[in-house]
Design a protein around this motif. Structure first.
Motif, PDB file in Angstrom:
ATOM      1  N   SER A   1      -1.479  -6.456   6.239  1.00 13.91           N
ATOM      2  CA  SER A   1      -2.829  -5.790   6.053  1.00 13.91           C
ATOM      3  C   SER A   1      -3.028  -4.976   7.413  1.00 13.91           C
TER       4      SER A   1
ATOM      5  N   TYR B   1      -1.214  -5.551   1.353  1.00 13.45           N
ATOM      6  CA  TYR B   1      -0.137  -5.392   0.402  1.00 13.45           C
ATOM      7  C   TYR B   1       0.037  -6.987   0.198  1.00 13.45           C
TER       8      TYR B   1
ATOM      9  N   GLU C   1      -3.164  -2.247  -2.310  1.00 12.92           N
ATOM     10  CA  GLU C   1      -4.517  -1.628  -2.733  1.00 12.92           C
ATOM     11  C   GLU C   1      -5.144  -1.015  -1.365  1.00 12.92           C
ATOM     12  N   GLY C   2      -5.552   0.202  -1.457  1.00 10.96           N
ATOM     13  CA  GLY C   2      -6.213   0.833  -0.389  1.00 10.96           C
ATOM     14  C   GLY C   2      -6.619   2.260  -0.745  1.00 10.96           C
TER      15      GLY C   2
ATOM     16  N   TRP D   1      -5.620  -1.104   4.109  1.00  9.37           N
ATOM     17  CA  TRP D   1      -4.514  -1.182   3.159  1.00  9.37           C
ATOM     18  C   TRP D   1      -4.375  -2.953   3.189  1.00  9.37           C
TER      19      TRP D   1
ATOM     20  N   GLU E   1      -2.777   8.150   2.796  1.00  9.67           N
ATOM     21  CA  GLU E   1      -3.494   6.940   2.865  1.00  9.67           C
ATOM     22  C   GLU E   1      -4.324   7.144   4.153  1.00  9.67           C
TER      23      GLU E   1
END
Length: 178
Positions: free
Chosen positions: A113, A103, A89-90, A101, A97
Motif C-alpha cells: 500500500s 494491492y 485498487e487505486g 493504491w 496511477e
C-alpha cells in the motif's frame, strides 16, 4: 443507450453501465462479450472511451471497473482476480496511477500500500508477506530512497536497508529488535 448503432458493436447486455450525456454504450457483457464502456465522439470524429467501463474474465467474473476521461483511465479503479477477489485498487489521473493504491494477496490480505504520483511510486509504502513480515520505506520518483525497515509479525525490526537512487548502499541485520 443500450442499442448498437453499427455492425462493429456487440449488443449491450449490462444494465450497470450508465453513460454520461453525449456518449453511447459500446461492447457487451458476458456471455456476449467481455467489455462494456461509453464512447465519446470528438469534434474531429475520433471516438474515445469516456465514462464508466466494466471488463470481465473469460469465466464471466468481473475483472475491472472504473472510469475513462477521453481515452485515459481516470478516477477510482478496482481490479479483480478470476475468482472474484480484489487484486488491487487505486486511482488514475490522465491515464497514470496517481494517489493511494492498495494491492492484495490471493487470501484477501493486503500485500502492499502506498501512493503514486504521475505513474511512479512516491512517498511512504508498506509491504506485507503471507508470514506477517512487513517492510516500510520511501519511494522518490519511482526509486527506493532512504532507510527501509523490515519488521517481524510482532512489529519488531529485523533489518534495515539504506537506498540511494534505487540501489542498496548499506544493510544491517538487527538482532532482537536492536
Amino acid at each position: 443507450n443500450g442499442v448498437p448503432t453499427g455492425p462493429e458493436e456487440d449488443p449491450i447486455v449490462y444494465d450497470g453501465l450508465e453513460c454520461p450525456e453525449n456518449t453511447r454504450a459500446v461492447g457487451g457483457a458476458p456471455p456476449v462479450g467481455t467489455q462494456v464502456w461509453c464512447n465519446l465522439t470528438l469534434a474531429n470524429g475520433t471516438q474515445v472511451r469516456h465514462g464508466p467501463s466494466f471488463m470481465w474474465h473469460a469465466n464471466g467474473q468481473l475483472a475491472a471497473q472504473g472510469q475513462y476521461a477521453e481515452d485515459g483511465r481516470d478516477g477510482d479503479w478496482k481490479f479483480y482476480s478470476a475468482r472474484g477477489n480484489v487484486e488491487m485498487e487505486g486511482s488514475y489521473l490522465f491515464g497514470k496511477e496517481d494517489g493511494e493504491w492498495t494491492y492484495y494477496h490471493p487470501s484477501g490480505e493486503k500485500s502492499e500500500s502506498g501512493s503514486f504520483v504521475n505513474g511512479g511510486r512516491n512517498g511512504e509504502w508498506s509491504y506485507w508477506n503471507s508470514a506477517g513480515i512487513e517492510s516500510k520505506g520511501t519511494w522518490v520518483d519511482g526509486k527506493r530512497e532512504g532507510t527501509w525497515v523490515e519488521l517481524d509479525h510482532n512489529g519488531d525490526p529485523l533489518r534495515e536497508r539504506t537506498y540511494r537512487d534505487g540501489r542498496v548502499i548499506e544493510q544491517k541485520e538487527l538482532v532482537g529488535g536492536q
